[in-house]
Design a protein around this motif. Sequence first.
Motif, PDB file in Angstrom:
ATOM      1  N   GLN A 248      -4.106  -5.996  -3.572  1.00  0.00           N
ATOM      2  CA  GLN A 248      -3.023  -6.910  -3.224  1.00  0.00           C
ATOM      3  C   GLN A 248      -3.537  -7.918  -2.205  1.00  0.00           C
ATOM      4  O   GLN A 248      -4.406  -7.598  -1.384  1.00  0.00           O
ATOM      5  CB  GLN A 248      -1.825  -6.145  -2.657  1.00  0.00           C
ATOM      6  N   LEU A 249      -2.983  -9.119  -2.272  1.00  0.00           N
ATOM      7  CA  LEU A 249      -3.393 -10.206  -1.394  1.00  0.00           C
ATOM      8  C   LEU A 249      -2.161 -10.766  -0.694  1.00  0.00           C
ATOM      9  O   LEU A 249      -1.119 -10.969  -1.326  1.00  0.00           O
ATOM     10  CB  LEU A 249      -4.080 -11.320  -2.190  1.00  0.00           C
ATOM     11  N   ARG A 283       3.845 -11.504  -8.209  1.00  0.00           N
ATOM     12  CA  ARG A 283       4.102 -12.236  -6.964  1.00  0.00           C
ATOM     13  C   ARG A 283       5.453 -11.850  -6.408  1.00  0.00           C
ATOM     14  O   ARG A 283       6.422 -11.668  -7.145  1.00  0.00           O
ATOM     15  CB  ARG A 283       4.061 -13.754  -7.218  1.00  0.00           C
ATOM     16  N   GLU A 284       5.530 -11.760  -5.087  1.00  0.00           N
ATOM     17  CA  GLU A 284       6.804 -11.488  -4.430  1.00  0.00           C
ATOM     18  C   GLU A 284       6.754 -12.002  -3.001  1.00  0.00           C
ATOM     19  O   GLU A 284       5.686 -12.163  -2.411  1.00  0.00           O
ATOM     20  CB  GLU A 284       7.111  -9.989  -4.432  1.00  0.00           C
ATOM     21  N   ALA A 285       7.929 -12.277  -2.451  1.00  0.00           N
ATOM     22  CA  ALA A 285       8.029 -12.644  -1.041  1.00  0.00           C
ATOM     23  C   ALA A 285       7.956 -11.379  -0.214  1.00  0.00           C
ATOM     24  O   ALA A 285       8.589 -10.376  -0.529  1.00  0.00           O
ATOM     25  CB  ALA A 285       9.332 -13.384  -0.774  1.00  0.00           C
ATOM     26  N   HIS A 290       3.668 -14.320   1.330  1.00  0.00           N
ATOM     27  CA  HIS A 290       3.751 -14.063  -0.102  1.00  0.00           C
ATOM     28  C   HIS A 290       2.697 -13.019  -0.463  1.00  0.00           C
ATOM     29  O   HIS A 290       1.549 -13.081  -0.006  1.00  0.00           O
ATOM     30  CB  HIS A 290       3.547 -15.346  -0.907  1.00  0.00           C
ATOM     31  N   LEU A 291       3.116 -12.068  -1.298  1.00  0.00           N
ATOM     32  CA  LEU A 291       2.278 -10.943  -1.693  1.00  0.00           C
ATOM     33  C   LEU A 291       1.915 -11.099  -3.160  1.00  0.00           C
ATOM     34  O   LEU A 291       2.791 -11.266  -4.012  1.00  0.00           O
ATOM     35  CB  LEU A 291       3.018  -9.624  -1.463  1.00  0.00           C
ATOM     36  N   ILE A 361       5.189 -22.015  -8.520  1.00  0.00           N
ATOM     37  CA  ILE A 361       4.841 -20.744  -7.873  1.00  0.00           C
ATOM     38  C   ILE A 361       4.280 -21.045  -6.495  1.00  0.00           C
ATOM     39  O   ILE A 361       3.743 -22.134  -6.254  1.00  0.00           O
ATOM     40  CB  ILE A 361       3.808 -19.939  -8.692  1.00  0.00           C
ATOM     41  N   PRO A 362       4.397 -20.115  -5.545  1.00  0.00           N
ATOM     42  CA  PRO A 362       3.774 -20.327  -4.233  1.00  0.00           C
ATOM     43  C   PRO A 362       2.261 -20.457  -4.385  1.00  0.00           C
ATOM     44  O   PRO A 362       1.611 -19.610  -5.009  1.00  0.00           O
ATOM     45  CB  PRO A 362       4.148 -19.064  -3.449  1.00  0.00           C
ATOM     46  N   MET A 363       1.695 -21.499  -3.818  1.00  0.00           N
ATOM     47  CA  MET A 363       0.256 -21.760  -3.933  1.00  0.00           C
ATOM     48  C   MET A 363      -0.399 -21.531  -2.579  1.00  0.00           C
ATOM     49  O   MET A 363      -0.151 -22.274  -1.626  1.00  0.00           O
ATOM     50  CB  MET A 363       0.010 -23.192  -4.415  1.00  0.00           C
ATOM     51  N   PRO A 364      -1.254 -20.495  -2.447  1.00  0.00           N
ATOM     52  CA  PRO A 364      -1.941 -20.243  -1.174  1.00  0.00           C
ATOM     53  C   PRO A 364      -2.886 -21.392  -0.822  1.00  0.00           C
ATOM     54  O   PRO A 364      -3.338 -22.145  -1.690  1.00  0.00           O
ATOM     55  CB  PRO A 364      -2.717 -18.949  -1.449  1.00  0.00           C
TER      56      PRO A 364
END
Length: 490
Positions: A248-249, A283-285, A290-291, A361-364
């Motif tokens: 997981q990141l 993906r999840e908050a 964000h995980l 989507i959330p983009m790191p």
Amino acid sequence: MRAYRKSWVIVVAVAAVSTWFGQRGSTNVAAQNAPDAVVATLRDQVDLAVTVYNSNIALVRDVRQVSLPSGTAQLHLADIAATVNPASVHFRSLTEPARLDVLEQNYQFDLLDPQRLLRKYVGRDVKLLRPRQQGGTTVQEEVTARLLAYNDAPVWQINNEIVTGFQAEQYRFPEIPDNLHSRPTLVWQLANQGQARHRIETSYLAGNMNWNADYVLTVGRDDARADLDGWVTVQNTSGTSYRNTRLQLVAGDLNRVRSDMKAEADMLRVAQSAVAREQAFAREAFSEYHLYSLERRTTLGENETKQISMLNGTGVPVRKVFVVNGQQYYYRNRQQPGTPIRDAVRVFYNLRNDDASGLGIPMPAGVVRVYQADSRGGVQFAGEDRIVHTPKDENLSLQIGTAFDIICDRRQTEFTRIADNIFEMAYELRLRNHKTSAITVEVNEPLAGDWQMLSSSHASRKTDAFAAQFQVPVAASEESILRYRVRVRY
């Protein structure tokens, strides 16, 4: 004192050490000298999960199956990260949590190597082997010597003489000191009031593990649409491998108090809850972060960089933008009075991270490398830019470089003092387009003080208290001139 030829080469030849070097992960030197200890190695591992943060740390959750005697027992956990933070370690039995208590915890990191082995043998006898010619052949001569000191080089007592610089091919040691370890090891004194078989869980924070996002944006020839691919790059230099692990990141900027070990232990407990809440989707908050959960197991090798696909977007709408950003020192050309100042015309690709664009989507944070198709069907590198953590439904602006065929020359044409604190200034920007297609250049001008736009050749927009923006169209192979006059009160 007898003189011996000096040698700086040391070769350690010990059976137990050879076993350790040949089968790392299966032998624990300290446990060999503590026969009552229970050693949990990788062979006992039944589950492994690693959560990597983009701040050079990772949470490791290691589950192993062990057999413990009743009463007081010593447990050695081998094959852990060399960068473990001892203050963050959390240990418990998953089988009978209330019947297995930790009495004492130790982190042993005095690692076995030739230099440390020699220092541990100061005051003890060691066998030295050196080559000697006998009858035209080379034989090994064995000399027993007492090591008196080891500071930069060994000092020996051989018979009644003090010897330095002894040339020996091998040093032979009768045993390995019990306070040397083949790998960093966690040791617990436990009180077992339950059954013999326990499934134990150890969680800890480890350093030298990091991840970042890398993106590839491939733009079409028409500069209208692009394909976006995202990759996760994970680096592991923590001193061990993580085989068949759940990965997981966490994307986000964590606050860390580096001098306070308790703060890291508190963060560990928060991170553990994220591991426990495993979801079916990727993906999840998580808290304010964000995980990202890999939906299959993987292996992170020691000293390895691994790339894993994260996102794919096809036909993403993009817009190429040409931008000129003025600077405060542009009021006049100090080096060549009367000569226009040439501004850089920067090139950007703008896109939106939303569902309509095929993203959403959330983009790191990471580096976006931009490629574009050429006239022969190939793809060429066009530039790169770094993005910050970008949530869904936000805009992205990527600067890829400076335009070659677009020129901007500026000059200040007037400067008039109206009163002690009131001035009027006029500027002229000449934009020349040597491309075969028409363009529009966005011009952003810095303006100080309490300013008022008196006149301009193109419509202006006040973008903040100290800036005005112009949109200047320029036809193919033509020139457009932007002129404006501003009154400033200081």
